[in-house]
Design a protein around this motif. Structure first.
Motif, short mmCIF file in Angstrom:
data_model
loop_
_atom_site.label_atom_id
_atom_site.label_comp_id
_atom_site.label_asym_id
_atom_site.label_seq_id
_atom_site.Cartn_x
_atom_site.Cartn_y
_atom_site.Cartn_z
N ARG A 75 17.91 64.62 53.74
CA ARG A 75 17.49 65.17 55.02
C ARG A 75 16.55 64.24 55.79
NH1 ARG A 75 21.33 67.34 53.99
NH2 ARG A 75 21.74 69.56 53.59
N ASP A 76 16.07 63.18 55.15
CA ASP A 76 15.21 62.23 55.85
C ASP A 76 15.36 60.86 55.22
OD1 ASP A 76 13.38 62.04 53.57
OD2 ASP A 76 12.59 63.98 54.22
N LEU A 126 20.58 61.16 60.27
CA LEU A 126 19.14 61.13 60.03
C LEU A 126 18.41 60.63 61.27
CD1 LEU A 126 18.91 59.69 56.40
CD2 LEU A 126 19.11 62.08 57.15
#
Length: 246
Positions: free
Chosen positions: A122-123, A209
């Motif tokens: 997610r990052d 991202l």
């Protein structure tokens, strides 16, 4: 011109007259499935249709760096290139790049950091220790991505635990590797939507991202070639808006 802006370049020309129509011109484009090749094909068709050249052809290439090489060695009449790639070739001391002229800006480019929605990533920090596709040799992506990885503290120089393993894969090879799990993320610099990414998203479900936190470090080291740009919601079906670097 920001790095995310694709420009059309040609060698500096001497004065010419309307009767100096070339018999044939070539436009150095890019990879199948990407905007560069599509634009080059449209431009070549337009040049021929409007009588600018007797024959105009688009070339399939690796991208910006290849295109500049084709242009500078006389294998292409026009080249589409990212601004940071062109700036590198026209830097002081690169005598081979003397005489390049920019015809104009073509469109905004967006660096996509593509992941599978089911990956749990997610990052950017979650890429530590993983494998990423960084662009085909000769592409503008292959120049920009190492700069992004360095700015994120994920280069191999940062240490084995924090670094990423990089594979030099272009758009289509990279998407295939993302599908089969060979890579965890794919970097791609292109227009929105990029057709090949949209098609892969329909198959496996992709996400992007946010790369915008890297902008201060990029600009501090490489200058004002980079901007914060938004991949809008719905550009790829069902994917929310995400900030990135252009």
């Amino acid at each position: 011109m920001a790095a995310g802006l694709s420009g059309l370049l040609l060698p500096a020309l001497s004065a010419c007259t309307p009767t100096d129509r070339p018999g044939a011109v070539t436009v150095a484009g890019g990879e199948p499935g990407g905007f560069y090749l599509e634009f080059a094909e449209l431009l070549a068709a337009s040049l021929q249709r409007h009588g600018v050249a007797g024959q105009a052809t688009a070339l399939t290439t690796g991208g910006s760096l290849d295109n500049l090489e084709y242009l500078l060695t006389g294998k292409a009449t026009f080249a589409v290139a990212l601004a940071d790639s062109a700036a590198q070739r026209t830097a002081v001391g690169d005598a081979t790049a003397v005489g390049l002229s920019a015809v104009g800006k073509v469109y905004e480019n967006y660096v996509h950091c593509v992941i599978r929605q089911d990956s749990g990533i997610r990052d950017l920090g979650a890429l530590a220790g993983r494998t990423v596709a960084v662009g085909q040799p000769g592409s503008g992506t292959s120049l920009t991505t190492p700069r992004l990885i360095e700015a994120a503290g994920l280069s191999s120089a940062a240490g084995t635990a924090g670094g990423v393993t990089v594979l030099s894969l272009g758009l289509n090879e990279g998407l295939a590797a993302l599908r089969d799990g060979t890579v965890d993320a794919l970097f791609w610099s292109g227009g929105v939507p990029t057709a090949a990414i949209a098609a892969a998203h329909d198959d496996v479900g992709l996400g992007f991202l946010d790369l915008s936190p890297l902008l201060p470090a990029l600009r501090a080291k490489y200058g004002v070639f980079y901007d914060r740009v938004l991949i809008p919601a719905g550009a790829y079906e069902g994917i929310p808006a995400v900030w990135t670097v252009g």
